[in-house]
Design a protein around this motif. Structure first.
Motif, PDB file in Angstrom:
ATOM      1  N   VAL A   1       0.838  -1.203   0.000  1.00 38.16           N
ATOM      2  CA  VAL A   1       0.000   0.000   0.000  1.00 38.16           C
ATOM      3  C   VAL A   1       0.876   1.256   0.000  1.00 38.16           C
ATOM      4  O   VAL A   1       0.644   2.215  -0.774  1.00 38.16           O
ATOM      5  CB  VAL A   1      -0.939  -0.006   1.221  1.00 38.16           C
ATOM      6  CG1 VAL A   1      -1.685   1.328   1.326  1.00 38.16           C
ATOM      7  CG2 VAL A   1      -1.926  -1.150   1.120  1.00 38.16           C
ATOM      8  N   VAL A   2       1.882   1.258   0.859  1.00 39.35           N
ATOM      9  CA  VAL A   2       2.791   2.404   0.930  1.00 39.35           C
ATOM     10  C   VAL A   2       3.472   2.625  -0.413  1.00 39.35           C
ATOM     11  O   VAL A   2       3.621   3.780  -0.880  1.00 39.35           O
ATOM     12  CB  VAL A   2       3.826   2.192   2.049  1.00 39.35           C
ATOM     13  CG1 VAL A   2       4.878   3.300   2.008  1.00 39.35           C
ATOM     14  CG2 VAL A   2       3.141   2.161   3.407  1.00 39.35           C
ATOM     15  N   ALA A   3       3.891   1.517  -1.075  1.00 34.26           N
ATOM     16  CA  ALA A   3       4.601   1.643  -2.342  1.00 34.26           C
ATOM     17  C   ALA A   3       3.734   2.275  -3.422  1.00 34.26           C
ATOM     18  O   ALA A   3       4.169   3.193  -4.128  1.00 34.26           O
ATOM     19  CB  ALA A   3       5.098   0.270  -2.788  1.00 34.26           C
ATOM     20  N   VAL A   4       2.484   1.804  -3.585  1.00 32.54           N
ATOM     21  CA  VAL A   4       1.644   2.327  -4.671  1.00 32.54           C
ATOM     22  C   VAL A   4       1.232   3.766  -4.407  1.00 32.54           C
ATOM     23  O   VAL A   4       0.899   4.513  -5.351  1.00 32.54           O
ATOM     24  CB  VAL A   4       0.384   1.444  -4.858  1.00 32.54           C
ATOM     25  CG1 VAL A   4       0.774   0.038  -5.257  1.00 32.54           C
ATOM     26  CG2 VAL A   4      -0.482   1.424  -3.616  1.00 32.54           C
ATOM     27  N   VAL A   5       1.266   4.171  -3.141  1.00 29.71           N
ATOM     28  CA  VAL A   5       0.870   5.544  -2.826  1.00 29.71           C
ATOM     29  C   VAL A   5       2.030   6.521  -2.941  1.00 29.71           C
ATOM     30  O   VAL A   5       1.853   7.681  -3.333  1.00 29.71           O
ATOM     31  CB  VAL A   5       0.261   5.605  -1.398  1.00 29.71           C
ATOM     32  CG1 VAL A   5       0.015   7.038  -0.954  1.00 29.71           C
ATOM     33  CG2 VAL A   5      -1.041   4.819  -1.354  1.00 29.71           C
ATOM     34  N   THR A   6       3.228   6.078  -2.637  1.00 31.51           N
ATOM     35  CA  THR A   6       4.359   7.003  -2.534  1.00 31.51           C
ATOM     36  C   THR A   6       5.328   6.970  -3.701  1.00 31.51           C
ATOM     37  O   THR A   6       6.031   7.957  -3.947  1.00 31.51           O
ATOM     38  CB  THR A   6       5.141   6.714  -1.240  1.00 31.51           C
ATOM     39  OG1 THR A   6       5.644   5.373  -1.275  1.00 31.51           O
ATOM     40  CG2 THR A   6       4.246   6.906  -0.018  1.00 31.51           C
ATOM     41  N   VAL A   7       5.452   5.834  -4.417  1.00 28.66           N
ATOM     42  CA  VAL A   7       6.446   5.748  -5.494  1.00 28.66           C
ATOM     43  C   VAL A   7       5.983   6.585  -6.680  1.00 28.66           C
ATOM     44  O   VAL A   7       4.864   6.385  -7.192  1.00 28.66           O
ATOM     45  CB  VAL A   7       6.667   4.291  -5.928  1.00 28.66           C
ATOM     46  CG1 VAL A   7       7.617   4.230  -7.128  1.00 28.66           C
ATOM     47  CG2 VAL A   7       7.236   3.473  -4.763  1.00 28.66           C
ATOM     48  N   PRO A   8       6.794   7.537  -7.139  1.00 27.79           N
ATOM     49  CA  PRO A   8       6.408   8.384  -8.281  1.00 27.79           C
ATOM     50  C   PRO A   8       6.188   7.559  -9.547  1.00 27.79           C
ATOM     51  O   PRO A   8       6.949   6.635  -9.835  1.00 27.79           O
ATOM     52  CB  PRO A   8       7.607   9.323  -8.447  1.00 27.79           C
ATOM     53  CG  PRO A   8       8.300   9.296  -7.118  1.00 27.79           C
ATOM     54  CD  PRO A   8       8.092   7.910  -6.573  1.00 27.79           C
ATOM     55  N   GLY A   9       5.146   7.880 -10.285  1.00 29.16           N
ATOM     56  CA  GLY A   9       4.856   7.213 -11.540  1.00 29.16           C
ATOM     57  C   GLY A   9       4.006   5.962 -11.410  1.00 29.16           C
ATOM     58  O   GLY A   9       3.562   5.407 -12.422  1.00 29.16           O
ATOM     59  N   TRP A  10       3.785   5.482 -10.196  1.00 34.20           N
ATOM     60  CA  TRP A  10       2.936   4.305 -10.000  1.00 34.20           C
ATOM     61  C   TRP A  10       1.492   4.743  -9.829  1.00 34.20           C
ATOM     62  O   TRP A  10       1.207   5.787  -9.201  1.00 34.20           O
ATOM     63  CB  TRP A  10       3.372   3.528  -8.765  1.00 34.20           C
ATOM     64  CG  TRP A  10       4.620   2.706  -8.970  1.00 34.20           C
ATOM     65  CD1 TRP A  10       5.536   2.839  -9.966  1.00 34.20           C
ATOM     66  CD2 TRP A  10       5.076   1.657  -8.113  1.00 34.20           C
ATOM     67  NE1 TRP A  10       6.546   1.935  -9.832  1.00 34.20           N
ATOM     68  CE2 TRP A  10       6.294   1.184  -8.687  1.00 34.20           C
ATOM     69  CE3 TRP A  10       4.616   1.051  -6.959  1.00 34.20           C
ATOM     70  CZ2 TRP A  10       7.037   0.152  -8.133  1.00 34.20           C
ATOM     71  CZ3 TRP A  10       5.352   0.023  -6.400  1.00 34.20           C
ATOM     72  CH2 TRP A  10       6.544  -0.429  -6.983  1.00 34.20           C
ATOM     73  N   ASP A  11       0.571   3.961 -10.375  1.00 35.61           N
ATOM     74  CA  ASP A  11      -0.846   4.238 -10.178  1.00 35.61           C
ATOM     75  C   ASP A  11      -1.229   3.929  -8.733  1.00 35.61           C
ATOM     76  O   ASP A  11      -0.803   2.924  -8.169  1.00 35.61           O
ATOM     77  CB  ASP A  11      -1.706   3.383 -11.114  1.00 35.61           C
ATOM     78  CG  ASP A  11      -1.459   3.727 -12.577  1.00 35.61           C
ATOM     79  OD1 ASP A  11      -1.093   4.888 -12.851  1.00 35.61           O
ATOM     80  OD2 ASP A  11      -1.623   2.825 -13.428  1.00 35.61           O
ATOM     81  N   ALA A  12      -2.026   4.783  -8.177  1.00 31.47           N
ATOM     82  CA  ALA A  12      -2.496   4.547  -6.797  1.00 31.47           C
ATOM     83  C   ALA A  12      -3.584   3.485  -6.799  1.00 31.47           C
ATOM     84  O   ALA A  12      -4.746   3.739  -6.451  1.00 31.47           O
ATOM     85  CB  ALA A  12      -2.995   5.855  -6.190  1.00 31.47           C
ATOM     86  N   ASP A  13      -3.213   2.306  -7.232  1.00 28.89           N
ATOM     87  CA  ASP A  13      -4.146   1.171  -7.354  1.00 28.89           C
ATOM     88  C   ASP A  13      -3.849   0.152  -6.250  1.00 28.89           C
ATOM     89  O   ASP A  13      -2.740  -0.382  -6.173  1.00 28.89           O
ATOM     90  CB  ASP A  13      -3.977   0.513  -8.731  1.00 28.89           C
ATOM     91  CG  ASP A  13      -5.065  -0.519  -9.012  1.00 28.89           C
ATOM     92  OD1 ASP A  13      -5.767  -0.918  -8.057  1.00 28.89           O
ATOM     93  OD2 ASP A  13      -5.198  -0.938 -10.179  1.00 28.89           O
ATOM     94  N   LEU A  14      -4.821  -0.084  -5.414  1.00 24.71           N
ATOM     95  CA  LEU A  14      -4.624  -0.970  -4.263  1.00 24.71           C
ATOM     96  C   LEU A  14      -4.999  -2.421  -4.569  1.00 24.71           C
ATOM     97  O   LEU A  14      -5.114  -3.233  -3.643  1.00 24.71           O
ATOM     98  CB  LEU A  14      -5.441  -0.475  -3.065  1.00 24.71           C
ATOM     99  CG  LEU A  14      -5.093   0.911  -2.544  1.00 24.71           C
ATOM    100  CD1 LEU A  14      -5.983   1.269  -1.362  1.00 24.71           C
ATOM    101  CD2 LEU A  14      -3.632   0.989  -2.145  1.00 24.71           C
ATOM    102  N   ASP A  15      -5.175  -2.767  -5.843  1.00 22.99           N
ATOM    103  CA  ASP A  15      -5.587  -4.131  -6.178  1.00 22.99           C
ATOM    104  C   ASP A  15      -4.591  -5.169  -5.667  1.00 22.99           C
ATOM    105  O   ASP A  15      -4.974  -6.169  -5.041  1.00 22.99           O
ATOM    106  CB  ASP A  15      -5.742  -4.281  -7.694  1.00 22.99           C
ATOM    107  CG  ASP A  15      -7.006  -3.606  -8.199  1.00 22.99           C
ATOM    108  OD1 ASP A  15      -7.830  -3.196  -7.350  1.00 22.99           O
ATOM    109  OD2 ASP A  15      -7.181  -3.503  -9.420  1.00 22.99           O
ATOM    110  N   PHE A  16      -3.312  -4.957  -5.937  1.00 20.29           N
ATOM    111  CA  PHE A  16      -2.315  -5.953  -5.534  1.00 20.29           C
ATOM    112  C   PHE A  16      -2.262  -6.162  -4.013  1.00 20.29           C
ATOM    113  O   PHE A  16      -2.280  -7.301  -3.541  1.00 20.29           O
ATOM    114  CB  PHE A  16      -0.937  -5.560  -6.065  1.00 20.29           C
ATOM    115  CG  PHE A  16      -0.793  -5.772  -7.556  1.00 20.29           C
ATOM    116  CD1 PHE A  16      -1.529  -6.758  -8.204  1.00 20.29           C
ATOM    117  CD2 PHE A  16       0.085  -4.995  -8.305  1.00 20.29           C
ATOM    118  CE1 PHE A  16      -1.393  -6.961  -9.576  1.00 20.29           C
ATOM    119  CE2 PHE A  16       0.221  -5.193  -9.676  1.00 20.29           C
ATOM    120  CZ  PHE A  16      -0.526  -6.173 -10.313  1.00 20.29           C
TER     121      PHE A  16
END
Length: 386
Positions: free
Chosen positions: A152-167
């Motif tokens: 969750v932290v990764a998809v929210v904070t990493v630039p260029g990643w979609d804020a998608d919580l599916d994984f």
């Protein structure tokens, strides 16, 4: 990307004995092909791999090698788990081995991110599912929450990643489903263990029963043979013509004893109350003991007849073998048998000693009766009844 699923019921028990499912059917589909069912889910790792073929950077090369190793370690975990279930009836890996497997998967997944980017995040589903299956719940639960939270932290904070919580959500759901599968497997293993313990207990009881029966058969028969042999020897020394009859009787008794043992081995030996009364009369007479025995067994309750028959056999055998009796009396009522003899001596064995009385007590307990063996007024009394 879906969550990896596996169903691998144990199909073999200790020493290669096939295990059975609860409905009694033979080993099931999942038990035979569970490792392959777990491997099918690896197809979801192919999409990011195909997208980066051929690799154009060293990071992509490292990532693709890491994905291949990741798949092998994942399959190794489920293969080891299946072996432990089959051979040792264990539902999870040893803690240290499980932590090493999950740790290696985490490291390999981390090596994928520089080359595959956000697509490598699908690996956490396999990591949490493996953790739920191979680790005890007290370790797996916090570890799954930590890995999913890191996603969750990764998809929210990493630039260029979609804020998608599916994984991260799939990682939690997949772990829960695999944990539920493991609980079912653990319950089945417990049932298998319980069944094996019951079978071992039944086998032990059957061995004890056979030993008890064999003792009762041979103890009685050999006692009678010994008494008659002594009598025949005395008759032969005196030239008494009855010696030939006694020798013939010895031959008959020996053959009867052999037949009894053979029937006992095959589980078909039967004992009857009238037959034991007749045997008792002949045995006591051969030993020179006055016999007072009942002439009818009609009043004895049906489910007590076999117990009373064994009581008479054991009681009369002990009178002949261990006492100096001159008189032995057998009394029968509807629910009680009493054997009295006047041969109590200082060498008489204690009532609670010996396989015979111990086995007889077990038989009485099995039908709700009680055995009492006491000395009273110069008599030894063996009684079985309510």
């Amino acid at each position: 990307m879906g969550s990896p699923m596996v169903s691998a019921d144990p199909d073999r028990g200790p020493e290669g004995v096939p295990l059975r499912s609860l409905d009694g059917s033979a080993e099931g589909f999942a038990g035979r092909f569970g490792i392959w069912i777990a491997g099918i889910w690896l197809v979801f790792l192919l999409e990011p791999v195909v997208d980066h073929l051929p690799p154009s950077t060293s990071a992509e090369v490292v990532a693709l090698v890491a994905v291949a190793l990741f798949a092998l370690v994942y399959l190794y975990a489920f293969w080891q788990l299946k072996l432990l279930r089959d051979e040792l009836l264990q539902a999870e890996l040893p803690l240290r081995q499980g932590l090493v497997v999950v740790g290696v998967l985490v490291v390999l997944n981390l090596l994928e991110y520089p080359g595959l980017g956000e697509a490598a995040l699908g690996g956490i589903i396999f990591v949490t599912a493996t953790a739920a299956m191979v680790l005890p719940s007290r370790v797996a639960v916090p570890l799954v929450l930590l890995i999913s939270g890191a996603g969750v932290v990764a998809v929210v904070t990493v630039p260029g990643w979609d804020a998608d919580l599916d994984f991260p959500v799939f990682a939690l759901v997949g772990a829960f489903l695999l944990w539920a599968v493991k609980q079912i497997l653990a319950r089945n293993i417990d049932l298998v263990r319980m069944r094996q313990e019951n079978e071992a207990l039944l086998l032990d009881q059957e061995r004890n029963r056979f030993a008890r029966d064999l003792h009762d058969i041979l103890g009685h028969s050999l006692t009678v043979i010994a008494v008659k042999s002594e009598l025949a020897g005395r008759l032969l020394e005196s030239g008494d013509p009855r010696a030939a009859a006694e020798v013939a009787d010895l031959e008959r008794l020996s053959r009867d004893a052999l037949a009894d043992v053979r029937r006992a081995v095959h589980g078909y030996r039967e004992i009857t109350l009238p037959g034991e009364i007749a045997r008792a009369r002949g045995t006591l007479a051969a030993a020179g003991i006055e016999a007072l025995v009942p002439t009818s067994v009609d009043d004895v309750v049906g489910d007590l007849r076999e117990l009373f028959a064994w009581t008479i056999r054991e009681g009369v055998t002990n009178v002949v073998r261990h006492s100096a009796a001159r008189r032995c009396e057998i009394e029968l009522t509807a629910d009680r048998v009493v054997i009295r003899n006047d041969g109590v001596a200082t060498t008489h064995r204690h009532a609670d000693e010996g396989h015979g009385l111990r086995g007889l007590r077990e038989r009485a307990d099995a039908v709700g009766a009680r055995l009492r063996a006491v000395r009273s007024g110069g008599e030894f009394i063996l009684e079985v009844g309510p």
